[in-house]
Design an enzyme around this catalytic site. Structure first.
Site, short mmCIF file in Angstrom:
data_model
loop_
_atom_site.label_atom_id
_atom_site.label_comp_id
_atom_site.label_asym_id
_atom_site.label_seq_id
_atom_site.Cartn_x
_atom_site.Cartn_y
_atom_site.Cartn_z
CG HIS A 221 0.21 5.92 -0.97
ND1 HIS A 221 -0.90 6.32 -1.69
CD2 HIS A 221 -0.28 5.39 0.21
CE1 HIS A 221 -1.99 6.04 -1.01
NE2 HIS A 221 -1.64 5.48 0.14
CG HIS B 167 -1.78 1.17 1.39
ND1 HIS B 167 -3.15 1.12 1.19
CD2 HIS B 167 -1.51 2.47 1.73
CE1 HIS B 167 -3.66 2.32 1.40
NE2 HIS B 167 -2.69 3.16 1.74
CD GLU B 168 1.65 3.71 3.61
OE1 GLU B 168 1.99 4.76 3.02
OE2 GLU B 168 0.57 3.61 4.22
#
Length: 218
Positions: free
Chosen positions: A29, A25-26
């Site tokens: 980003h 997820h990170e």
């Protein structure tokens, strides 16, 4: 909402799933921000699949203790973006979409193996089901339009310029509002119905897709 967390035997599945889910997820980003010209996350070592770079110490401890926690948010500097609104939306949505893709892959893998006649051991079944459930939960959770969640950032980039300053003044209260609707009796009218409706709906949609793909629906 937390039906998977009530069984202590699930803790290993949950911890493993969340470490992967938070890391990717990170990373998503950071990757999208970098592609739009922002090197901030890369310069801080966040453009990596190394979980240690993404996991928050307290959030990680809570994963091990109660089966849920959080990751370190990726730093984003909007001043590097040539089109800040578009880039901002895509950077924000990249994380939740990554969780949705992880759930999609896990359910496809599970159904494909089962339909293919593979007798999965209990730990594999538990892990794949946990990966589907928790990644869908994270997808929905992160799209809730309250700061500091990704859903709020998306809304903030989509609203007109004259509205954004008004949103900003309420940001300090976002966490408090979320706690009120999530852990008080109000949760039975807010968060619980949201997850209780959306998670099965997405799982059903995935199941229908893979059913058609594998020829189970006619």
């Amino acid at each position: 909402m937390f039906s998977l967390f009530s069984n202590p035997e699930q803790l290993v599945y949950i911890a493993f799933t969340l470490i992967i889910a938070f890391t990717l997820h990170e990373y998503a980003h950071a990757y999208v921000a970098y592609k739009f010209g922002d090197p901030t996350a890369k310069n801080q070592g966040r453009l990596t699949f190394n979980p240690i770079k993404h996991l928050d110490p307290i959030g990680t401890i809570l994963i091990l203790i109660i089966g849920f926690g959080w990751a370190r948010p990726v730093p984003v500097n909007r001043f590097y973006f040539k089109r800040p609104r578009l880039a901002g939306v895509l950077v924000s949505i990249a994380g939740p979409l990554t969780n949705l893709v992880l759930a999609f892959i896990a359910q496809g893998l599970y159904m494909g193996l089962v339909i293919g006649g593979v007798e999965l051991p209990p730990f594999a079944i538990g892990l794949l089901n946990t990966m589907v459930y928790l990644n869908i939960l994270l997808f929905i959770f992160n799209l809730i339009p309250l700061p500091p969640l990704d859903g709020y950032r998306i809304i903030a980039d989509l609203v007109p310029n004259n509205v954004r300053p008004k949103l900003t003044q309420y940001e300090p209260y976002g966490g408090i509002i979320f706690l009120i609707i999530a852990i008080t009796p109000l949760s039975q009218y807010t968060i619980s119905p949201l997850f209780g409706t959306m998670i099965p709906a997405i799982q059903h949609t995935f199941g229908k897709f893979f059913g058609l793909l594998f020829g189970l629906n006619g």
